[in-house]
Design a protein around this motif. Structure first.
Motif, mmCIF file in Angstrom:
data_model
loop_
_atom_site.group_PDB
_atom_site.id
_atom_site.type_symbol
_atom_site.label_atom_id
_atom_site.label_comp_id
_atom_site.label_asym_id
_atom_site.label_seq_id
_atom_site.Cartn_x
_atom_site.Cartn_y
_atom_site.Cartn_z
ATOM 1 N N PRO A 44 0.821 -1.211 0.000
ATOM 2 C CA PRO A 44 0.000 0.000 0.000
ATOM 3 C C PRO A 44 0.856 1.262 0.000
ATOM 4 N N ALA A 45 0.289 2.321 -0.574
ATOM 5 C CA ALA A 45 1.008 3.590 -0.642
ATOM 6 C C ALA A 45 0.762 4.461 0.571
ATOM 7 N N ASP A 46 -0.372 4.322 1.222
ATOM 8 C CA ASP A 46 -0.798 5.345 2.167
ATOM 9 C C ASP A 46 -1.360 4.791 3.468
ATOM 10 N N GLY A 47 -0.991 3.575 3.831
ATOM 11 C CA GLY A 47 -1.485 3.008 5.066
ATOM 12 C C GLY A 47 -2.857 2.380 4.972
ATOM 13 N N SER A 48 -3.496 2.455 3.813
ATOM 14 C CA SER A 48 -4.786 1.803 3.612
ATOM 15 C C SER A 48 -4.561 0.356 3.181
ATOM 16 N N ARG A 49 -5.647 -0.339 2.836
ATOM 17 C CA ARG A 49 -5.536 -1.694 2.319
ATOM 18 C C ARG A 49 -6.210 -1.724 0.944
ATOM 19 N N PRO A 50 -5.454 -1.543 -0.137
ATOM 20 C CA PRO A 50 -6.059 -1.593 -1.471
ATOM 21 C C PRO A 50 -6.721 -2.939 -1.735
ATOM 22 N N VAL A 51 -7.845 -2.901 -2.439
ATOM 23 C CA VAL A 51 -8.637 -4.101 -2.710
ATOM 24 C C VAL A 51 -8.571 -4.410 -4.201
ATOM 25 N N PHE A 52 -8.222 -5.654 -4.528
ATOM 26 C CA PHE A 52 -8.248 -6.134 -5.903
ATOM 27 C C PHE A 52 -9.390 -7.135 -6.024
ATOM 28 N N ASP A 53 -10.307 -6.855 -6.933
ATOM 29 C CA ASP A 53 -11.536 -7.634 -7.077
ATOM 30 C C ASP A 53 -11.550 -8.293 -8.453
ATOM 31 N N ALA A 54 -11.733 -9.623 -8.465
ATOM 32 C CA ALA A 54 -11.687 -10.387 -9.723
ATOM 33 C C ALA A 54 -13.070 -10.760 -10.239
ATOM 34 N N SER A 55 -14.117 -10.187 -9.689
ATOM 35 C CA SER A 55 -15.466 -10.626 -10.067
ATOM 36 C C SER A 55 -15.773 -10.387 -11.545
ATOM 37 N N GLY A 56 -15.047 -9.482 -12.201
ATOM 38 C CA GLY A 56 -15.281 -9.215 -13.612
ATOM 39 C C GLY A 56 -14.414 -10.021 -14.559
ATOM 40 N N MET A 57 -13.605 -10.930 -14.034
ATOM 41 C CA MET A 57 -12.747 -11.746 -14.886
ATOM 42 C C MET A 57 -13.510 -12.936 -15.446
ATOM 43 N N ALA A 58 -12.940 -13.565 -16.459
ATOM 44 C CA ALA A 58 -13.572 -14.733 -17.069
ATOM 45 C C ALA A 58 -13.639 -15.883 -16.083
ATOM 46 N N SER A 59 -14.647 -16.707 -16.223
ATOM 47 C CA SER A 59 -14.801 -17.873 -15.363
ATOM 48 C C SER A 59 -13.576 -18.772 -15.445
ATOM 49 N N ASP A 60 -13.192 -19.364 -14.314
ATOM 50 C CA ASP A 60 -12.090 -20.320 -14.219
ATOM 51 C C ASP A 60 -10.731 -19.681 -14.506
ATOM 52 N N SER A 61 -10.597 -18.382 -14.234
ATOM 53 C CA SER A 61 -9.329 -17.667 -14.438
ATOM 54 C C SER A 61 -8.601 -17.504 -13.107
#
Length: 208
Positions: A44-61
């Protein structure tokens, strides 16, 4: 999709991610060859917790595909992987620490193809292995955290309420200790396989 290009890096790079939620549409690659003295750090850059969300990726990726060496992923959140969150395929000397990994279709960590020396330390892993939700008898589901062939360190993690075994112990020369592993489907207990949430004296909290 800020994460897709940003996590590649080069030896000695520190990739700092600003707070917010990043909705990825394709896999995050981490394939560079760094060194022990000059690792690639993603944090993280600023003490937060960045969130990476894969819900928009292709199935079985797979979400994060690691084929490089000497990466450190620190203080990030990964959710909704359409397959495995961290697929370490041939990667070596990879550190994942103080990350939150949850609600993936399969496991949080799966190494293979010669991957060795993974450090998985201080992470929180929950509600993964959704492929087995609702749980069924008979096997076939993955573990939430799988070990590589050789030399892993898995310590200080909280692994709970996953729909497969908490830790899959394979390979040799590993250090696995001081983890809190509880309420995972199919944890070994007296009488056989124990469903999530079932209370058995001395078995709800398992230290590995």
């Amino acid at each position: 999709a800020a994460g897709v290009e940003g996590m590649q890096g080069g030896a000695g790079d520190v990739v700092r991610v600003h707070g917010g939620t990043y909705f990825e549409t394709r896999a995050i690659g981490a394939d560079a060859a760094a060194t022990a003295g000059m690792p690639i750090v993603v944090e993280p850059a600023d003490g937060s917790r960045p969130v990476f969300d894969a819900s928009g990726m292709a199935s079985d990726s797979n979400f994060v595909r690691v084929g490089g060496s000497h990466y450190i992923f620190r203080g990030l959140e990964f959710r909704n992987a359409r397959r495995t969150t961290f697929s370490i395929w041939g990667g070596q000397d990879i550190t994942i620490e103080e990350c939150w990994i949850h609600h993936g279709v399969r496991g949080a960590l799966y190494p293979g193809n010669g991957a060795v020396r993974i450090r998985f330390v201080g992470n929180r892993v929950w509600r993964n292995v959704q492929v087995n939700n609702p749980p069924v008898e008979g096997g076939g589901w993955p573990s939430a955290v799988n070990l590589s062939d050789d030399g892993d360190v898995v310590t200080g993690n909280r692994i709970f309420e996953n729909f497969g075994e908490g830790i899959g112990l394979y390979g040799r020369h590993h250090v696995v200790r001081d983890n809190h592993v509880r309420d995972n489907w199919s944890v070994e207990a007296p009488g056989g396989k124990t469903p999530m949430k079932r209370e058995l004296p001395g078995q709800r909290l398992v230290r590995v």
